[in-house]
Scaffold this motif. Sequence first.
Motif, PDB file in Angstrom:
ATOM      1  N   ARG A 169       0.810  -1.093   0.085  1.00 21.40           N
ATOM      2  CA  ARG A 169       0.080   0.187  -0.095  1.00 21.40           C
ATOM      3  C   ARG A 169       0.932   1.262   0.090  1.00 21.40           C
ATOM      4  O   ARG A 169       0.640   2.175  -0.632  1.00 21.40           O
ATOM      5  CB  ARG A 169      -0.953  -0.017   1.228  1.00 21.40           C
ATOM      6  N   ARG A 227       1.190   4.200  -3.088  1.00 19.93           N
ATOM      7  CA  ARG A 227       0.841   5.610  -3.021  1.00 19.93           C
ATOM      8  C   ARG A 227       1.733   6.724  -3.542  1.00 19.93           C
ATOM      9  O   ARG A 227       2.976   6.627  -3.124  1.00 19.93           O
ATOM     10  CB  ARG A 227       0.611   5.913  -1.271  1.00 19.93           C
ATOM     11  N   ARG A 228       1.141   7.405  -4.504  1.00 18.61           N
ATOM     12  CA  ARG A 228       2.035   8.222  -5.340  1.00 18.61           C
ATOM     13  C   ARG A 228       2.316   9.511  -4.372  1.00 18.61           C
ATOM     14  O   ARG A 228       4.031   9.799  -4.426  1.00 18.61           O
ATOM     15  CB  ARG A 228       1.245   9.010  -6.095  1.00 18.61           C
ATOM     16  N   HIS A 251      -4.384   9.256   4.347  1.00 22.04           N
ATOM     17  CA  HIS A 251      -5.123   8.860   3.244  1.00 22.04           C
ATOM     18  C   HIS A 251      -6.245   7.666   3.535  1.00 22.04           C
ATOM     19  O   HIS A 251      -7.409   7.999   3.080  1.00 22.04           O
ATOM     20  CB  HIS A 251      -4.309   8.478   2.436  1.00 22.04           C
ATOM     21  N   ASP A 252      -6.066   6.787   4.373  1.00 20.01           N
ATOM     22  CA  ASP A 252      -6.945   5.813   4.633  1.00 20.01           C
ATOM     23  C   ASP A 252      -8.429   6.224   5.424  1.00 20.01           C
ATOM     24  O   ASP A 252      -9.324   5.889   5.083  1.00 20.01           O
ATOM     25  CB  ASP A 252      -6.157   4.724   5.775  1.00 20.01           C
ATOM     26  N   SER A 269     -10.009   8.764   2.605  1.00 20.06           N
ATOM     27  CA  SER A 269     -10.874   8.080   1.548  1.00 20.06           C
ATOM     28  C   SER A 269     -11.901   7.343   2.294  1.00 20.06           C
ATOM     29  O   SER A 269     -12.965   6.678   1.381  1.00 20.06           O
ATOM     30  CB  SER A 269      -9.760   7.130   0.804  1.00 20.06           C
ATOM     31  N   GLY A 270     -11.742   6.977   3.442  1.00 17.61           N
ATOM     32  CA  GLY A 270     -12.839   6.001   3.841  1.00 17.61           C
ATOM     33  C   GLY A 270     -12.309   4.423   4.001  1.00 17.61           C
ATOM     34  O   GLY A 270     -12.981   3.747   4.332  1.00 17.61           O
ATOM     35  N   SER A 271     -11.154   4.273   3.240  1.00 15.47           N
ATOM     36  CA  SER A 271     -10.991   2.894   2.989  1.00 15.47           C
ATOM     37  C   SER A 271     -10.395   2.129   4.108  1.00 15.47           C
ATOM     38  O   SER A 271     -10.242   0.805   4.139  1.00 15.47           O
ATOM     39  CB  SER A 271      -9.707   2.550   1.846  1.00 15.47           C
ATOM     40  N   SER A 275     -12.433   1.380   6.846  1.00 11.19           N
ATOM     41  CA  SER A 275     -13.640   0.588   7.165  1.00 11.19           C
ATOM     42  C   SER A 275     -13.469  -0.571   6.168  1.00 11.19           C
ATOM     43  O   SER A 275     -13.779  -1.625   6.515  1.00 11.19           O
ATOM     44  CB  SER A 275     -14.869   1.394   7.097  1.00 11.19           C
ATOM     45  N   ASN A 276     -13.259  -0.343   5.058  1.00  7.70           N
ATOM     46  CA  ASN A 276     -13.088  -1.447   4.107  1.00  7.70           C
ATOM     47  C   ASN A 276     -11.935  -2.407   4.439  1.00  7.70           C
ATOM     48  O   ASN A 276     -12.341  -3.617   4.407  1.00  7.70           O
ATOM     49  CB  ASN A 276     -12.781  -0.983   2.485  1.00  7.70           C
ATOM     50  N   GLN A 277     -10.934  -1.964   4.803  1.00  3.05           N
ATOM     51  CA  GLN A 277      -9.779  -2.601   5.519  1.00  3.05           C
ATOM     52  C   GLN A 277     -10.289  -3.593   6.449  1.00  3.05           C
ATOM     53  O   GLN A 277     -10.129  -4.808   6.701  1.00  3.05           O
ATOM     54  CB  GLN A 277      -8.798  -1.901   5.835  1.00  3.05           C
ATOM     55  N   LEU A 278     -11.065  -3.051   7.602  1.00  6.21           N
ATOM     56  CA  LEU A 278     -11.542  -3.571   8.645  1.00  6.21           C
ATOM     57  C   LEU A 278     -12.672  -4.607   8.010  1.00  6.21           C
ATOM     58  O   LEU A 278     -12.645  -5.630   9.167  1.00  6.21           O
ATOM     59  CB  LEU A 278     -12.124  -2.633   9.574  1.00  6.21           C
ATOM     60  N   VAL A 294     -15.714   3.395  13.671  1.00  5.62           N
ATOM     61  CA  VAL A 294     -15.035   3.656  12.236  1.00  5.62           C
ATOM     62  C   VAL A 294     -15.975   4.400  11.375  1.00  5.62           C
ATOM     63  O   VAL A 294     -17.142   3.612  10.802  1.00  5.62           O
ATOM     64  CB  VAL A 294     -14.259   2.456  11.580  1.00  5.62           C
ATOM     65  N   PRO A 295     -16.001   5.250  10.664  1.00  2.00           N
ATOM     66  CA  PRO A 295     -16.804   5.768   9.801  1.00  2.00           C
ATOM     67  C   PRO A 295     -16.856   5.261   8.655  1.00  2.00           C
ATOM     68  O   PRO A 295     -15.977   4.428   8.318  1.00  2.00           O
ATOM     69  CB  PRO A 295     -16.441   7.533   9.716  1.00  2.00           C
TER      70      PRO A 295
END
Lengths: 321, 305
Positions: A11, A15-16, A125-126, A129-131, A133-136, A320-321
Amino acid sequence: MRGLVRVELTRLRWRRAVLLLLLACLVVPVLIAAATLWDTRPVSEAEKAEIRASSTQEIARCERKPRQYGVRPARAETRCAELVVEWQTARRDLSLARERTGSGVGVAGVLVVLLMLTATTFAGHDWNSGSISNQLLFRPRRGRLWAAKAIAVTGVALVAAAVVSTAYWLTMWATMRARDLPMLDGALTDSLAQGLRGAGLAAVAALGCYALTMLLRSTVATLGVVLAFGFASLFLVEALPVSGRWEPLDNAAAVLRNGTEYYVDVPPSCYDGRYRDRPAEGSTCDETRELPGWQGASYYGAGVLLVGAASVLSFRRRDVP
Amino acid sequence: MPDLAIQTQGLRKEFRTRRGTRVAVSDLDLAVPAGGVHGFLGPNGSGKTTTIRMLLGLARPTRGTMRLLGEPVPDRLPAVIDRVGAVVESPKFSPNLTGRQNLLLLSRSIGVPDTRVDAAVETVGLTGRDRDRYKAYSLGMKQRLAIAATLLKEPDLLILDEPTNGLDPAGIREIRETIRGLGAAGVTVLLSSHILAEVQQVCTSATIVGHGRLLASGTVEDLLGGSTAHRLVVPDLPAALAALSAAGVPATEQDGALRVETDDPAAVTRLLAARDLWLTELTPVRADLESFFLQLTAADREDAA
């Protein structure tokens, strides 16, 4: 856990913004090294000839009145030209010892700041972007996720800072050898050790910034808090009767140089003329105090530990939002 | 697999705000049977998403118990999460990574082979666009990517929160077909939606919530069952209305026809014919989920007020 760390490293790699910051960790020290080497370059014969040609009046004046220039009349013909050239090329030689308190500190400072930015950008950034919650939804053990990210950020910061610092000092050392300059025994080892201490400081700073970002869930808020802490601590130490031992920069210097000195206020009676010599070390009238490297390390270690504990607790408990 | 894929008892979630405490979910008892597609209906702010977020460990319940696939959560969530796929609210991915990179990060975090990413991308019809940056995706493509992410796990339970949001009609149909197919294949799907027709078309059972409370639950047939309404047209409406009322059959005049509640339409026909009142039309009024939902939520709003 190893798999999670690998994912976080990927990850980071993808990330740029992180890549650009890591690139800056390389480019800025290269520029500092180039500037240092240029500032300490030996004077070439062509430069000497050019200066001689442009300073004929000064050289002639010296030859007419050599004593005013501190030159013996017998040697005026050769020495006056040398002297004028020396004045105009007053360039210091490259020295590892000098660079350890000069450009080497600059390199360490740049690495600390850039790697703090890398860490807060990565974590922020996590959240942004809200990512997260996706990771969780894939890995719900929050403590492990926090730790995997922390290991990735700290590891990358440590390796990047150690490689850049080591390359910096080896470049300085190789250049000194190429220029045939005298070097003290152990100068390279001391410089490399300082570089590695700087790398450790950068890694701890990156970890602290990561933990703070995971706590505040925002890069902007993290940078605000770090800046506020920096300014507030400087002003508070100045304004309040707080020992300089708590000043962030002195503690960073203590880590970097494996010990430093800080100034303390002494009673006015110390200036009434009783002390003709330097006061005894550690006495009431001694204006300087030792700040050992381990104390500087404890100062930052305790801070990062506190922020880290708050960050883990908050991440484990808060929605977590 | 346990009989219930999802079960909550006395589930409650309170949020502390500046104005005090707001109850998002109030003592909710939810029971989603294993297998099939279960609708989760409720107006905006009724606590559907909050309930889903608690089930998935993203939010902590104030009190109550929850089970996913028979395991108590959040305590045992790590043990079942690999069998649960979920899309919560809008899809959330890193905008600067490609769709494929986002999926790879998720698949590698659970140790599934990268080939499953290709399969998931193909299933949701993103092949060819998966190497574009996520921020360049349309809302529909983002939804498809989110559904692709849920398929990485090959789940036993899918929780989908408004999965057809932003999709074009063809996309909506594809996703519905996918959901139906998954349900038929034995995957339990919890479909949270405010599109009632969608739930009626796709779901076998449904739960309706309002103001964080359970309003109704059961199979779609049961929820709609019991409707005995018929639309009846006769030339002389007042005479027919009088005849039905005299016979004790509930009837009201509505839009130039009569609405009659009866489970024996033949008896109504005979009754009117005996009084020389000849029907020109007799149609059963089909109950739909929308009417039922609106009726329930309107009553709930009145209660809350």
